[in-house]
Every structure is written in structure tokens, then in C-alpha cells.
Design an enzyme around this catalytic site. Structure first.
Site, PDB file in Angstrom:
ATOM      1  N   GLU A 143       7.403   4.148  20.398  1.00  0.00           N
ATOM      2  CA  GLU A 143       8.547   4.748  19.721  1.00  0.00           C
ATOM      3  C   GLU A 143       8.712   4.059  18.372  1.00  0.00           C
ATOM      4  OE1 GLU A 143      11.922   7.293  19.412  1.00  0.00           O
ATOM      5  OE2 GLU A 143      10.437   7.180  21.027  1.00  0.00           O
ATOM      6  N   SER A 186       7.973   0.557  12.336  1.00  0.00           N
ATOM      7  CA  SER A 186       6.739  -0.226  12.203  1.00  0.00           C
ATOM      8  C   SER A 186       6.814  -1.571  12.908  1.00  0.00           C
ATOM      9  CB  SER A 186       6.374  -0.423  10.720  1.00  0.00           C
ATOM     10  OG  SER A 186       6.261   0.819  10.058  1.00  0.00           O
ATOM     11  N   ARG A 187       7.592  -1.623  13.973  1.00  0.00           N
ATOM     12  CA  ARG A 187       7.712  -2.822  14.816  1.00  0.00           C
ATOM     13  C   ARG A 187       8.357  -4.008  14.099  1.00  0.00           C
ATOM     14  NH1 ARG A 187       7.295   0.569  18.323  1.00  0.00           N
ATOM     15  NH2 ARG A 187       7.291  -1.062  19.912  1.00  0.00           N
ATOM     16  N   LEU A 188       8.936  -3.787  12.942  1.00  0.00           N
ATOM     17  CA  LEU A 188       9.608  -4.877  12.220  1.00  0.00           C
ATOM     18  C   LEU A 188      11.070  -4.951  12.666  1.00  0.00           C
ATOM     19  CD1 LEU A 188       8.116  -4.447   8.630  1.00  0.00           C
ATOM     20  CD2 LEU A 188       7.421  -6.032  10.436  1.00  0.00           C
TER      21      LEU A 188
END
Length: 532
Positions: free
Chosen positions: A324, A506-508
Site C-alpha cells: 500500500e 514510498s515507505r518514508l
């Protein structure tokens, strides 16, 4: 004096009316309204002189089937004449109007889309609407998609001047949903949209599509070529049948639209047997027993309050590919509360306001003297200045582990807000008075259940629990006070550490940790940002 046969028919009509008023349905394409025939002319040919309960799913013999036994091969598929006959009956003797059915159809389409393609990743939706009722379904779907959090746009090149359709357009304009002409559309749909809703033609369409719909269909067809060269493309959703398909024979030449999601309405049309996409849903909730028996319909039951239900098994998915891309407001250090307890209350209030299911559910992890961790979900029942309170059986597994090691970790996960909170700390029992007060605030059934359940112990079967429950229920049937078990009560976790997690692109992700410090003899909380 009413004879027996007339009384039976009267009761049968009453039973059917009650079913009608508690169900709903939707259809993609409907004939024009006809003069209503007297109700008895319709019912006399298809109702049997008996009264029995009706299930949404009916076999040819009238016996209901369970959801587990209904798959894509056993569901009833309608021919064009049957589909038209059902619509005519609904808008004739059964008293439904076009706008009622259209509203339910569009809502079914929107909910089906939401089941598979969430707005966080598939937000840009282009709905291409034809001039008939299928196009009207698309207009309604666009409105609901807006309210579900998508960013819909509508292409409606051949507008129908009837009042119903003009009203649907006005509703969309009031929500500032853009309308695009065919000339305004980009040449390549893959760059500007995530979802393309095909609401051009329904099952009553005949002949070959005319301009501009012939070109629009070809643009949707061309998108399948993107898969061959590894490019991402928008997903295609077709309403009731893919536009351009033969309602019974399907994609005859193999050159038509290949939708990823097909939303059949009322019952799948025969062409849906040729559908090879990954997602097939049935939409609308209205199949009266008279119609179900006349057409010998076998349809899956709708779960809960849902307006759609999947037909067939979901596609096999590579678990490693599940991901996600979270879209959330950024979570900055200078925007948070200095006290983590206050920050938690703020986020908890947000979860309540969002209407999330059981926002007080939390994962509780404990470790006994053997060093082996165990976790389970419990419910937060108290939020005090110095800790988090829950209640349980002191002789359960978690009770034994907390007696051996009075430290634990809590985890709150609020999926609808892309948020998590971790809390670590020491654990202590609350006072007997507090446990007693909470115990008697619970429903009497829950109080009896707490006595019956020797939590975490082995029982020979569920029947034992039922029997013990029944005995205690009879014992306290007079309303007398139910005594709290001595081995039942509350725990409080006193926090030593907080971590607030906010999902980002972006997983940040944002991760802010609160750790206690002592400055000038006073306890303060230091805020640290952790790498995601």
C-alpha cells in the site's frame, strides 16, 4: 366471507410485500415504463398457494444454498429476454421506478470498485457514460465514488435530455466533478487515469456502436496492449456487460474490451460466462421470491449491509506483491503535543470521529519467565493520566505471564487513518473497587460469561460452556447481583515509551518516539524521529 384460497393469496401477497419493503436491487438497462397491470394478474401465474420463508439464494427447487456452495459455475446467468422481463416486472406490478433502480445500480458499482481498488492508490477515475440507463448508472456511480474519496471525471458525450438524467448531471456539477468532452480526453488513457469505468451500453443495446462510442471502445481495447510490454495501465470496470459485447455470446471476435472488474446487476448476463478478468461482482440487492422462483435464480447472499458480493473465487495473489502506498498528512515534530498521553488522546479522538470499527482494540504482548513472547487483541477500557486499562481473567495465559514479568507492550492500529501507536511500560493490577465497578457496568450476559470462562484452559466442547451459561442464567434470572469472580479484574500499563507511526508514500513513514527524561527533578518527554 373470504374463502380459504383467497385468504391464502392475500397472505402470500402480504408476505411478498414485506419482503419487497426490506430489500433493494439495481439494474443496468431498463425498458420504458408501461401501464401497471393489476397486481393479481402477475402474481396469479407464479405464486404458489403456500407461504414460506424466503432466502436471497434460491435453487430450482426453492431450497436456499449457502455462500460456500455458490460459485461462478452454479450462479444463474440470464438471457437478454429474461433480463428484460425481470426489469419490466419490477417497473410494472412491483412498482419500482427507473431512478430508484438506477441509484441502487450506481451505488453497487461504486462499492464494488472500492472492494478491489482503494482510492489511496487508484484515485483518478474516468467514467464514460452512454445515452441510456447504463450511462445513468455510471453518473450515479461517479457521485458515490466522489463521496468515497476518489477523484472522478465524467465523459458524457450524448446527453439524454430527460429530467432524470439532467438531475444526475446537476448533482455531479454541484460536487465540482469535471465533465470532459471527447475532444478533451487525452489520447493515451494510461497516463491520466487509474480507473476507467465503462458505462456506455447495457444488455438492451443492439447493433454496432456509433461515433464517438466506437472510438472510445477501441481506446479501452488498446489498453490491453500495455500489459504485453510491461507498462502499468488503468484498470477497466464494466457496468453489467462490457460495451460492445453480445449480451449472450460475449466477445464474439475476441477483439472487444477486456475489463478487469465486471459488475453484474441483478443477475449475471449470459455473456459473463466468457468474462476472464480477475474480479466479478454482483450488484444490487433485490430479488423478490416471485421473480426468483419464476426464473429459478441461484444467487449468492449479500454479506451484512454490503451492496455487492463477489462471484467466484478471488484471484491468487502473490503475497510478496501486496503493498500500500500510503497517502497521509506529514507528521512533524513541531506539530505534536509535548505530552505523549495528550497526543494519544488526540489520535484516539480522530479514530473515533472517523467511525473506525473498535478503535479501542489493541495488541497486547507479554513475556513470561520462559522468555517466549505471546500476543493477542484486547480492548482498552480506560484511559487514565498514568496509564491504559483493560480487564481480563487473572488466571489466563497473559495473567500468568504478567505475574512473572510485569512489563508489556500495546499496539494500536488504525488502518483507516494509516496510523499506529506503540506503548511500552510496566503493568500493575487496578484496585478491587475499580474492577468491581467496571464488572457490574457490563451487560449481564458478559458478567455470566466471565464466570463461565476459565480463560486459556482446555474445555471438552462448546456445549459445556453453553450448559454452564444456561445454568447461571437461570440462577440469576431474578435480577439479583452477579458476583464478580475473584480471579477477574483490571490491569493498567504505565507507559515508559511511546511511538507514533504515520504511513507515507514510498515507505518514508513518519515515526516519532517519546522517551522520558528527568530535567531539574522533573519528568519530561524527549521526542525523537526514527528512520522508517
Amino acid at each position: 366471507m373470504v374463502n380459504g384460497r383467497s385468504m391464502t393469496l392475500t397472505l402470500t401477497l402480504t408476505c411478498l410485500y414485506n419482503n419487497l419493503t426490506h430489500n433493494s436491487t439495481a439494474f443496468s438497462t431498463r425498458p420504458s415504463l408501461h401501464n401497471h397491470k393489476p397486481l393479481y394478474q402477475f402474481f396469479s401465474g407464479i405464486l404458489k398457494p403456500t407461504i414460506r420463508s424466503f432466502s436471497t439464494t434460491i435453487t430450482a427447487s426453492g431450497i436456499s444454498k449457502t455462500m460456500g456452495s455458490v460459485d461462478s459455475d452454479s450462479v444463474t446467468y440470464l438471457k437478454q429476454q429474461e433480463a428484460a422481463g425481470i426489469d419490466e416486472t419490477l417497473m410494472g406490478p412491483l412498482g419500482f421506478s427507473v431512478d430508484q433502480l438506477m441509484e441502487l445500480a450506481g451505488l453497487s458499482v461504486a462499492t464494488s470498485i472500492y472492494e478491489v481498488y482503494k482510492p489511496g492508490e487508484y484515485s483518478r477515475v474516468l467514467t464514460v457514460c452512454g445515452p441510456g440507463n447504463n450511462g445513468g448508472d455510471g453518473l450515479v456511480a461517479a457521485r458515490h465514488l466522489h463521496h468515497f474519496g476518489y477523484k472522478p471525471l465524467v465523459c458524457y458525450p450524448k446527453r439524454t435530455p430527460k429530467t432524470l438524467y439532467a438531475g444526475l448531471v446537476t448533482q455531479l456539477e454541484a460536487l465540482s466533478i469535471p465533465f470532459l468532452s471527447v475532444e478533451d480526453l487525452p489520447s493515451d488513457f494510461s497516463k491520466d487515469f487509474d480507473i476507467l469505468v465503462d458505462a456506455m451500453f447495457g444488455f438492451s443495446f443492439h447493433g454496432s456502436p456509433r461515433p464517438p462510442f466506437d472510438d472510445l471502445i477501441q481506446r479501452l481495447v488498446s489498453l490491453s496492449n500495455h500489459n504485453q510490454i510491461g507498462q502499468k495501465r488503468p484498470v477497466i470496470v464494466s457496468v453489467d456487460i462490457p460495451s460492445g459485447w453480445h449480451v449472450e455470446e460475449g466477445d464474439v471476435n475476441g477483439t472487444g474490451i477486456k475489463p478487469d472488474l465486471l459488475v453484474s446487476l441483478t443477475a449475471p448476463k449470459l455473456c459473463a460466462k466468457k468474462f476472464g478478468g480477475p474480479h466479478h461482482f454482483l450488484g444490487g440487492r433485490f430479488v423478490p421470491p416471485a421473480i426468483a422462483e419464476k426464473y429459478k435464480l441461484i444467487l449468492p447472499p449479500y454479506p451484512g449491509t454490503s451492496m455487492c458480493v463477489r462471484i467466484g473465487k478471488p484471484p491468487q495473489i502473490d503475497i510478496s506483491a501486496l503493498r500500500e502506498n500510503y497517502i497521509s498528512p506529514e507528521f512533524h515534530e513541531d506539530q505534536v503535543e509535548a505530552d505523549p498521553n495528550n497526543q494519544f488522546r488526540k489520535w484516539f479522538d480522530d479514530a473515533l470521529a472517523a467511525g473506525l470499527k473498535e478503535p479501542n482494540a489493541m495488541g497486547l504482548s507479554t513475556v513470561g519467565k520462559d522468555g517466549k513472547p505471546s500476543s493477542r487483541i484486547v480492548l482498552l477500557k480506560g484511559l487514565e493520566k498514568d496509564g491504559f486499562v483493560w480487564y481480563t481473567n487473572y488466571e489466563s495465559q497473559k495473567g500468568h505471564e504478567l505475574a512473572e514479568n510485569p512489563h508489556a507492550s500495546l499496539l494500536f492500529h488504525w488502518d483507516g487513518l494509516n496510523r499506529q501507536v506503540r506503548v511500552q511500560g510496566s503493568v500493575q493490577k487496578v484496585s478491587d473497587e475499580e474492577s468491581e465497578q467496571y464488572f457490574h457496568s457490563r451487560p449481564r450476559g458478559s458478567q455470566i460469561g466471565a464466570i463461565v470462562s476459565k480463560q486459556s484452559t482446555v474445555v471438552p466442547g462448546r456445549h459445556v460452556l453453553h450448559q454452564q451459561y444456561k445454568e447461571l442464567e437461570q440462577k440469576y434470572a431474578d435480577g439479583s447481583l452477579i458476583p464478580k469472580p475473584k480471579n477477574w479484574g483490571g490491569y493498567k500499563l504505565v507507559p515508559h515509551l511511546f511511538e507514533f507511526w504515520q504511513g507515507q508514500k514510498s515507505r518514508l513513514h513518519d515515526r516519532l518516539r517519546y522517551v522520558p527524561q528527568e530535567i531539574d527533578g522533573h519528568k519530561v518527554w524527549k521526542i525523537e524521529r526514527l528512520a522508517p
